[in-house]
Design an enzyme around this catalytic site. Structure first.
Site, mmCIF file in Angstrom:
data_model
loop_
_atom_site.group_PDB
_atom_site.id
_atom_site.type_symbol
_atom_site.label_atom_id
_atom_site.label_comp_id
_atom_site.label_asym_id
_atom_site.label_seq_id
_atom_site.Cartn_x
_atom_site.Cartn_y
_atom_site.Cartn_z
ATOM 1 N N LYS A 156 -7.280 1.874 -2.955
ATOM 2 C CA LYS A 156 -7.092 1.405 -2.225
ATOM 3 C C LYS A 156 -7.237 2.658 -0.640
ATOM 4 O O LYS A 156 -8.128 2.510 0.144
ATOM 5 C CB LYS A 156 -5.903 0.651 -1.404
ATOM 6 C CG LYS A 156 -5.128 0.414 -0.497
ATOM 7 C CD LYS A 156 -5.326 -0.725 0.851
ATOM 8 C CE LYS A 156 -5.127 -0.728 1.440
ATOM 9 N NZ LYS A 156 -5.406 -2.239 2.349
ATOM 10 N N THR A 171 1.062 -1.282 0.405
ATOM 11 C CA THR A 171 0.049 -0.109 0.036
ATOM 12 C C THR A 171 1.419 1.553 0.035
ATOM 13 O O THR A 171 1.603 1.116 0.841
ATOM 14 C CB THR A 171 -0.937 0.389 1.136
ATOM 15 O OG1 THR A 171 -1.902 -1.169 1.436
ATOM 16 C CG2 THR A 171 -1.558 1.010 1.258
ATOM 17 N N LYS A 192 -1.377 5.294 8.752
ATOM 18 C CA LYS A 192 -0.674 5.317 7.088
ATOM 19 C C LYS A 192 -1.323 5.687 6.107
ATOM 20 O O LYS A 192 -1.176 6.706 5.862
ATOM 21 C CB LYS A 192 0.176 4.546 7.212
ATOM 22 C CG LYS A 192 0.692 4.130 5.511
ATOM 23 C CD LYS A 192 1.114 2.182 5.577
ATOM 24 C CE LYS A 192 1.808 2.069 4.234
ATOM 25 N NZ LYS A 192 2.315 0.820 3.630
HETATM 26 P P1 NAD Z 1 5.867 -6.181 7.252
HETATM 27 O O1 NAD Z 1 6.629 -4.686 7.677
HETATM 28 O O2 NAD Z 1 5.622 -7.324 7.887
HETATM 29 O O3 NAD Z 1 7.037 -6.499 5.754
HETATM 30 C C1 NAD Z 1 7.397 -5.766 5.197
HETATM 31 C C2 NAD Z 1 8.755 -6.819 4.434
HETATM 32 O O4 NAD Z 1 9.758 -5.942 3.970
HETATM 33 C C3 NAD Z 1 10.309 -6.303 6.049
HETATM 34 O O5 NAD Z 1 9.804 -8.063 6.294
HETATM 35 C C4 NAD Z 1 10.168 -5.949 5.261
HETATM 36 O O6 NAD Z 1 12.347 -6.054 6.292
HETATM 37 C C5 NAD Z 1 10.564 -5.610 3.760
HETATM 38 N N1 NAD Z 1 11.496 -5.217 3.513
HETATM 39 C C6 NAD Z 1 11.882 -3.816 3.621
HETATM 40 N N2 NAD Z 1 12.277 -3.286 2.604
HETATM 41 C C7 NAD Z 1 12.931 -3.949 1.934
HETATM 42 C C8 NAD Z 1 13.753 -3.988 0.302
HETATM 43 N N3 NAD Z 1 14.877 -2.815 0.033
HETATM 44 N N4 NAD Z 1 14.193 -5.477 0.785
HETATM 45 C C9 NAD Z 1 13.628 -6.770 0.852
HETATM 46 N N5 NAD Z 1 13.228 -7.050 1.613
HETATM 47 C C10 NAD Z 1 12.629 -5.443 2.356
HETATM 48 O O7 NAD Z 1 4.650 -5.520 6.826
HETATM 49 P P2 NAD Z 1 3.255 -5.936 6.270
HETATM 50 O O8 NAD Z 1 2.556 -5.979 7.189
HETATM 51 O O9 NAD Z 1 4.000 -7.175 4.541
HETATM 52 O O10 NAD Z 1 2.688 -5.414 5.047
HETATM 53 C C11 NAD Z 1 3.349 -4.871 4.209
HETATM 54 C C12 NAD Z 1 2.381 -3.744 2.881
HETATM 55 O O11 NAD Z 1 0.992 -4.666 2.949
HETATM 56 C C13 NAD Z 1 2.333 -2.444 3.873
HETATM 57 O O12 NAD Z 1 2.793 -1.774 2.366
HETATM 58 C C14 NAD Z 1 1.814 -2.388 4.278
HETATM 59 O O13 NAD Z 1 1.035 -1.104 3.982
HETATM 60 C C15 NAD Z 1 0.443 -3.367 3.410
HETATM 61 N N6 NAD Z 1 -1.220 -3.947 4.319
HETATM 62 C C16 NAD Z 1 -1.026 -4.658 5.146
HETATM 63 C C17 NAD Z 1 -1.485 -5.279 5.506
HETATM 64 C C18 NAD Z 1 -1.593 -5.931 7.272
HETATM 65 O O14 NAD Z 1 -2.907 -5.872 7.818
HETATM 66 N N7 NAD Z 1 -1.041 -6.449 7.652
HETATM 67 C C19 NAD Z 1 -3.024 -4.895 5.700
HETATM 68 C C20 NAD Z 1 -3.324 -4.737 3.610
HETATM 69 C C21 NAD Z 1 -1.933 -3.986 3.521
#
Ligand code: NAD
Length: 295
Positions: A168, A93, A243
């Site tokens: 979204k 997102t 966010k």
């Molecule tokens: P998270 O922080 O658990 O996972 C993100 C991952 O990206 C981390 O493991 C981090 O180490 C990795 N990362 C960061 N920079 C990187 C890079 N350069 N190369 C490789 N890996 C890298 O976050 P999440 O909860 O999995 O969310 C991910 C996305 O999905 C976000 O944009 C969030 O807004 C969206 N989202 C999350 C949810 C939720 O309920 N968690 C729901 C809908 C959307």
């Protein structure tokens, strides 16, 4: 079946990559966190030690990263790493501007690209029941659909580049505003001596009906599966709601849209976050509103 590289194996990306494996795709995964790579490898994702290793030979690259800056940085690196014609899908997102920038990077590589953010949270990611909101060309949507179907149950083509992210943040702005509205109604009902159940029974079948009430009811009781019955453990964390509301406000400023309630909802969630509640479910904001009533 495709060779897929999955970049970002966090709370969402880990289970999504695992569902691609279950669907028969060959998945190589990379994350800056070694622990996340190790955890995904237990579900059959082949561990990669670098972005380059993950994407070599990939027919499709999926990113699931925290913010726009991470997506643009990774897609910039991809410009020297992937072959022409590779399908690139970002499921994070992020702001619409960064999403469009990512599409431009893909065009330079002669790659097809989609912005495909999700709703459904970690439960939807684990159960492959996510909704994908997709922006990009018809052709790209046709190519990406079978991959997305392995991770979700509803795949909606919203329009051209950035339209998925636009859908979204508009949806989540409604959600943030409606949750505060539902919390305010329960707070007022408490002051008026009306029971939670009575308000729920009326509003859930009347014009006040909405998802924040019928699925994520912010008081314990009426909806037994809502986070309020589980000490407000997420669910959908307040930090993520903040966010998304901030993304909506950035977009409103850039486009000149009037979103006064969206702006106020963003302020209230910022206050809630600052008070140390970012890890709680976003419905827990009812407690801050009750405190404000007492104060
Ligand atoms: P998270 O922080 O658990 O996972 C993100 C991952 O990206 C981390 O493991 C981090 O180490 C990795 N990362 C960061 N920079 C990187 C890079 N350069 N190369 C490789 N890996 C890298 O976050 P999440 O909860 O999995 O969310 C991910 C996305 O999905 C976000 O944009 C969030 O807004 C969206 N989202 C999350 C949810 C939720 O309920 N968690 C729901 C809908 C959307």
């Amino acid at each position: 079946m495709m060779k897929v590289a999955f970049v970002g194996l966090g709370n969402m990306g880990g289970p999504m990559a695992s569902n691609l494996v279950k669907a028969g795709h060959e998945v190589r995964g990379f994350d800056l966190s070694e622990a996340s790579v190790r955890s995904a490898s237990q579900d059959g994702v082949q561990p990669a030690g670098s972005l380059a290793e993950a994407v070599s030979d990939a027919e499709c690259v999926i990113t699931m990263l925290p913010k726009g800056q991470h997506v643009v940085a990774v897609w910039t690196d991809l410009t020297t790493l992937v072959a022409e014609g590779t399908l690139l899908i970002d499921c994070s997102t992020i702001d619409v501007e960064s999403a469009r920038q990512a599409h431009k990077l893909a065009a330079v590589m002669n790659c097809t690209s989609l912005d495909a953010p999700v709703s459904g949270g970690t439960t939807g990611a684990a159960g492959a029941t996510l909704t994908f909101m997709v922006g990009g060309s018809e052709k790209g949507f046709g190519q990406g659909r079978p991959i997305l179907e392995a991770m979700g149950k509803r795949i909606v083509h919203c329009g051209g580049n950035g339209a998925g992210q636009a859908a979204k943040i508009c949806n989540n702005m409604i959600l943030g505003i409606s949750m505060i509205g539902v919390c305010e109604a329960f707070g007022l009902a408490e002051k008026l001596g009306l029971s939670h159940q009575a308000l729920f029974d009326v509003a859930s079948t009347s014009s006040g009906q909405c998802w924040s009430l019928t699925t994520y009811c912010p008081v314990p009781g009426p909806v037994p599966t809502s986070p309020a019955n589980n000490d407000y453990r997420p669910g959908f964390a307040a930090a993520l709601m903040l966010k998304d509301l901030q993304l909506s406000q950035d977009a409103a400023r850039q486009t000149g849209a009037a979103t006064p309630l969206g702006a106020h909802a963003a302020e209230l969630y910022a206050e809630f976050d600052k008070a140390g509640h970012s890890a709680e479910d976003f419905s827990a904001i009812i407690q801050m509103l009750r405190q404000q009533a007492q104060g």
